[in-house]
Design a protein around this motif. Structure first.
Motif, mmCIF file in Angstrom:
data_model
loop_
_atom_site.group_PDB
_atom_site.id
_atom_site.type_symbol
_atom_site.label_atom_id
_atom_site.label_comp_id
_atom_site.label_asym_id
_atom_site.label_seq_id
_atom_site.Cartn_x
_atom_site.Cartn_y
_atom_site.Cartn_z
ATOM 1 N N ALA A 172 0.828 -1.205 0.000
ATOM 2 C CA ALA A 172 0.000 0.000 0.000
ATOM 3 C C ALA A 172 0.862 1.255 0.000
ATOM 4 N N ARG A 173 0.300 2.322 -0.527
ATOM 5 C CA ARG A 173 0.953 3.624 -0.472
ATOM 6 C C ARG A 173 0.568 4.340 0.822
ATOM 7 N N ALA A 220 -7.975 5.165 0.613
ATOM 8 C CA ALA A 220 -8.431 5.540 -0.721
ATOM 9 C C ALA A 220 -8.071 4.429 -1.688
ATOM 10 N N LEU A 221 -8.952 4.196 -2.645
ATOM 11 C CA LEU A 221 -8.718 3.193 -3.674
ATOM 12 C C LEU A 221 -8.814 3.867 -5.041
ATOM 13 N N ALA A 222 -7.755 3.804 -5.813
ATOM 14 C CA ALA A 222 -7.790 4.288 -7.186
ATOM 15 C C ALA A 222 -8.136 3.084 -8.056
ATOM 16 N N LEU A 223 -9.436 2.835 -8.241
ATOM 17 C CA LEU A 223 -9.883 1.634 -8.939
ATOM 18 C C LEU A 223 -9.439 1.667 -10.394
ATOM 19 N N ALA A 224 -8.729 0.642 -10.798
ATOM 20 C CA ALA A 224 -8.244 0.534 -12.170
ATOM 21 C C ALA A 224 -8.826 -0.718 -12.800
ATOM 22 N N LEU A 241 -4.134 0.506 -6.532
ATOM 23 C CA LEU A 241 -3.278 0.713 -5.377
ATOM 24 C C LEU A 241 -4.086 1.279 -4.219
ATOM 25 N N LEU A 242 -3.844 0.748 -3.039
ATOM 26 C CA LEU A 242 -4.481 1.212 -1.813
ATOM 27 C C LEU A 242 -3.617 2.289 -1.169
ATOM 28 N N THR A 243 -4.249 3.373 -0.722
ATOM 29 C CA THR A 243 -3.546 4.442 -0.019
ATOM 30 C C THR A 243 -4.096 4.553 1.400
ATOM 31 N N TYR A 282 1.817 -1.859 -16.061
ATOM 32 C CA TYR A 282 1.380 -1.893 -14.665
ATOM 33 C C TYR A 282 2.285 -1.017 -13.797
ATOM 34 N N LYS A 283 1.756 -0.680 -12.633
ATOM 35 C CA LYS A 283 2.521 0.109 -11.663
ATOM 36 C C LYS A 283 2.299 -0.468 -10.278
ATOM 37 N N LEU A 284 3.379 -0.692 -9.559
ATOM 38 C CA LEU A 284 3.330 -1.187 -8.184
ATOM 39 C C LEU A 284 4.125 -0.261 -7.276
ATOM 40 N N VAL A 285 3.773 -0.241 -5.994
ATOM 41 C CA VAL A 285 4.585 0.472 -5.010
ATOM 42 C C VAL A 285 5.911 -0.259 -4.842
ATOM 43 N N GLY A 286 5.864 -1.553 -4.852
ATOM 44 C CA GLY A 286 7.028 -2.414 -4.728
ATOM 45 C C GLY A 286 6.589 -3.843 -4.938
#
Length: 450
Positions: A15-16, A34-38, A45-47, A411-415
């Motif tokens: 999570a971010r 917060a959820l940026a639903l993709a 990603l969850l914030t 795709y994009k990941l925090v890690g």
């Protein structure tokens, strides 16, 4: 007009943290998440706020998901500075202490004094040999914490610490009660190494307390290495990718652990199919997931060996031999099993596909992706024919029955970094009805459909 939310998402496992991560969106006032639903195959990603994860150098991990909208997070403890003596120097004396005035037990291990062995070799009869010692200073370190996030109400609740401490957050999951959705349990499996017994450490939202429940441990004596925890059908299921699935109903007064071993038998971690696969994390080439209501086991193997592992004694010099071997350059194979009968532990082969057939299809050529072995990611939660893979910066879906690429996106990941991705980096999640319907409390939950 904004597009409707997707029925399911691919959620990143890291999570971010708002305010510390440059890529994280600011949370609206009063929001805990917060959820940026993709839309898949892009990654959601969850914030979370800094109060959930205050250490800027560490990120909270998504441990498990429940169809009701619950998310279990593990938050690392804040980094502790190395202790120093009053004169500013590192301590050199042995000390051991414990914190008895706290409700939870906290320990820290610090290497404070090391007497190094002589730099040059010498012969000794042992009588005058000085000990090579490492002094450990036991002070205070907080354990990791558990947070239960409710995506439907945008709340994040930290669970109380447990006096005897948590053992392994990878063995923890959250599950909502089938009879009362407002009641949930967080369960951590604590097996006793070498024993046929284990403990279920259970937190009930109804009581607000932890409770230990002793259970028989079917994989008697084996060390359980949990790779995923899944809530399905009123049961909490723990997956060891090398071995099988443990499941139980934690709401029962006397829970019973059921064990279903994977097909072919034997622990995969204890045997190696080939040198190429031996040097790869198991989670890069195997995943277990529920799709269309049944457990699916997917294995991606290189073209050098079949599904049944062969024992290989691994030696350091084999790495050179491995680098010279061309066997791993062959097209990999994908095999999917379906758990047809959980009571009998019966698995049936659903798909056997050679990646060469996928590479040859026009749909793969249109993606522009190279003909390289990908990394296994996940299975579509509603259509078990579709399996997703990482390759470079792309996440793409393949219809195994049609042998075609059906989706492909960056795709994009925090890690972690793209060189270290695996099936443990993402989770398929069917969204609760309140998110699918778009009936969102705007001031509590920030939802963006991308």
């Amino acid at each position: 007009m904004a597009p409707p939310p997707p029925s399911w998402i691919i959620l990143g496992s890291v999570a971010r943290v708002s305010g510390t991560d440059a890529g994280a969106d600011d949370l609206p006032p009063g929001a805990d998440l917060a959820l940026a639903l993709a839309v898949p195959p892009r990654v959601t990603l969850l914030t979370v706020p800094q109060r959930v994860s205050p250490d800027p150098d560490q990120y909270p991990m998504v441990l498990s998901l429940d169809p009701s909208g619950l998310i279990l997070l593990s938050t690392p403890p804040p980094s502790s500075p190395r202790p120093s003596s009053p004169d500013g120097q590192s301590p050199s004396s042995l000390s051991a202490s414990s914190s008895d005035d706290s409700d939870s037990e906290k320990v820290t291990l610090n290497i404070t004094d090391v007497q190094k062995p002589p730099s040059s070799p010498r012969i000794s009869d042992g009588e005058d040999e000085e000990d090579y010692t490492v002094t450990l200073n036991i002070t205070d370190i907080p354990p990791h914490g558990y947070y239960v996030c409710d995506a439907s109400s945008a709340t994040a609740t930290r669970l109380p610490d447990y006096g005897r401490g948590f053992l392994d957050d990878r063995c923890a999951g959250v599950i909502a009660s089938p009879s009362s959705p407002s009641h949930y349990m967080v369960v951590e499996l604590q097996p006793l190494n070498g024993s046929d017994e284990a403990t279920l450490l259970c937190f009930s939202s109804a009581t607000g307390e932890w409770e230990e429940k002793d259970v028989a441990y079917p994989p008697s004596g084996g060390l359980w290495c949990s790779d995923a925890v899944i809530a399905t059908g009123g049961r909490l299921c723990l997956v060891d990718l090398s071995w099988g699935v443990l499941s139980c109903d934690p709401f029962a007064d006397e829970p019973v652990l059921d064990f279903v071993e994977f097909p072919l038998g034997g622990r995969l971690r204890d045997s190696i199919g080939c040198l190429h696969c031996a040097d790869r994390e198991l989670s890069t080439r195997r995943c277990v997931q529920v799709s269309a209501g049944r457990f699916r086991l997917v294995e991606l193997s290189c073209g050098d060996h079949g599904s049944r592992p062969r024992a290989v004694t691994f030696r350091p010099w084999m790495r050179l031999q491995q680098s010279q071997s061309r066997s791993h350059r062959k097209a990999p194979r994908i095999v999917m099993w379906t758990l047809a009968d959980s009571d009998a532990g019966e698995w049936k082969v659903e798909h056997k596909v050679n990646f060469a057939d996928i590479w040859a299809d026009e749909s793969y050529k249109e993606t522009g992706l190279p003909k390289k072995a990908p990394v296994l990611a996940l299975v579509h939660p509603n259509n078990p024919d579709v399996v997703y893979f990482f390759l470079g910066k792309h996440l793409f879906g393949v219809d195994l029955r049609a042998k075609k690429v059906v989706e492909c996106e960056v795709y994009k990941l925090v890690g972690p970094g793209r060189k270290d991705v695996s099936s443990g980096c993402v989770r398929a999640w069917e969204l609760p009805a309140v998110l699918r319907a778009g009936t969102i409390i705007i001031h509590m939950l920030s939802v963006v459909v991308a």
